[in-house]
Write an enzyme that holds these catalytic residues in place. Structure first.
Site, mmCIF file in Angstrom:
data_model
loop_
_atom_site.group_PDB
_atom_site.id
_atom_site.type_symbol
_atom_site.label_atom_id
_atom_site.label_comp_id
_atom_site.label_asym_id
_atom_site.label_seq_id
_atom_site.Cartn_x
_atom_site.Cartn_y
_atom_site.Cartn_z
ATOM 1 N N ARG A 1 0.813 -1.211 0.000
ATOM 2 C CA ARG A 1 0.000 0.000 0.000
ATOM 3 C C ARG A 1 0.850 1.266 0.000
ATOM 4 N NH1 ARG A 1 -3.397 -3.822 2.872
ATOM 5 N NH2 ARG A 1 -2.267 -3.311 4.788
ATOM 6 N N GLU B 1 4.686 -10.781 15.284
ATOM 7 C CA GLU B 1 4.123 -11.351 16.506
ATOM 8 C C GLU B 1 4.652 -12.787 16.685
ATOM 9 O OE1 GLU B 1 -0.272 -11.690 18.640
ATOM 10 O OE2 GLU B 1 -0.114 -11.420 16.464
#
Lengths: 182, 192
Positions: free
Chosen positions: A69, A106
């Site tokens: 993006r 994560e």
């Protein structure tokens, strides 16, 4: 709800053009969807204009955009300020010789890559992405550019997820965002 | 059709664009001469010419949507959309778009891939340009055309910076016009 940055009258319309999609990509995540911003021609133009107004004439020769993006916002800004656009990509997408920087997720790690020779020592750069969350990706992008002697003047994002404190992770590098979301 | 055959013969901007594209041999696999547009993006003037040529072509064609194919179509499409006052619609790999999507799968040399679009991005009757950096077999662009036609949009043209030999002489792709700026660069063509 989004909090607007400053008093520029264009910001509220930009904020309201962003769609929130619950539970994407997984339960509990409120995804900030900028594709609806891209469908609002005035709001998209205003988004680019706000960045261009801030960075034009500041001797910035590189706009680095993070896949994918960042590729949507970076090139129009680069064109308007007379800078190069440098894509920072996931592994194995760039065809030429690359340098890589690993960063933590994560669970596990990921890498971003940049072409060798895309930037020169001493150049002044912006790093652009649609959103900053934990700051992991942007941090990796900054490190990659700094390793080759580029000065990262600022990171610029449309949206900041303030709770995740990504801004702190960027350390010395300033962060500029249009919309701060909680 | 190539730009040089369609009003831009001898235009020095096309040469500058072609010279700015780097060829990387044997990527992603042996035998492929990869057309690398990242060097075009480093050449501010040539990149600007690229956008200007597309904008000049489409500005009077009442285009309300520019659809760009992930990921290199994202590098060209939004600038064109902004200059035309059009919406930009990303066409993405599966699982990336967060809202309700429609999908179209298409064949690769080995296996197949899939392209997705948000269902509410484009309305029936809207006039659309599809952008990608390069057209080879036309498989991806054909899938893009299918997605847009399935919501009754009108694909005005497909536009690419580079067109491989497979498309030379072809003016149409799935019944839609194809517009290409340059042919592939050779190994010695890139000015460093």
């Amino acid at each position: 709800m989004a909090f607007e940055d400053g008093t520029d009258p264009r910001i509220p319309k930009i904020a309201s053009a962003i769609r929130v999609i619950p539970n994407f990509p997984k339960p509990g995540i409120m995804f900030q969807d900028i594709t609806t911003l891209l469908l609002d021609t005035q709001a998209f133009k205003d988004t680019i204009d706000l960045f261009v107004e801030r960075y034009k004439g500041k001797d910035i020769s590189v706009v680095a955009g993070v896949e994918a993006r960042g590729f949507i916002f970076g090139p129009p800004i680069a064109l308007a300020i007379g800078a190069k656009f440098v894509p920072m990509r996931k592994p194995k997408k760039l065809p030429g010789e690359v340098i890589s920087e690993e960063y933590s997720l994560e669970y596990g790690t990921d890498k971003i890559e940049m072409h060798v020779g895309a930037v020169q020592p001493g150049e002044r750069a912006l790093v652009i992405d649609d959103l900053i969350a934990t700051g992991g990706t942007l941090c990796a992008a900054i490190r990659l550019l700094e390793r080759v002697g580029v000065k990262v003047v600022e990171c610029a994002c449309v949206i900041e997820l303030a709770e995740l404190k990504g801004r702190e992770k960027l350390g010395e590098t300033p962060l500029f965002v249009l919309v701060s979301s909680t | 059709m190539f730009a040089a055959e369609n009003g831009l013969k001898g235009d020095p901007r096309l040469e500058a664009i072609s010279a700015a594209i780097r060829v990387v041999p044997n990527f992603p696999k042996k035998g492929i001469m990869f057309q690398d547009i990242t060097t075009l993006l480093l050449d501010y003037k040539a990149f600007k010419h690229t956008i200007d040529i597309f904008v000049d072509r489409y500005k009077d064609m009442h285009v309300s949507v520019v659809a760009g194919v992930e990921a290199r179509g994202f590098m060209f499409g939004p600038s064109i959309a902004l200059a035309l006052g059009a919406k930009f619609v990303p066409l993405r790999k599966p699982g990336k778009l967060p809202g309700n999507v429609i999908s179209k799968s298409y064949d690769l040399e080995y296996g197949h891939d899939c392209l997705e679009m948000h269902v509410d991005a484009v309305k029936a009757g809207e006039r659309v340009i599809v952008i990608d950096d390069l057209v080879a077999t036309g498989g991806t662009l054909s899938a893009a055309i299918s997605l847009l036609e399935s919501v009754e949009a009108e694909v005005v043209e497909c536009a690419c910076v580079i067109g491989l030999p497979e498309v030379k002489g072809q003016h149409m792709l799935k019944g839609k016009p194809l517009y290409v700026l340059v042919e592939p660069s050779g190994l010695d063509d890139h000015l460093c």
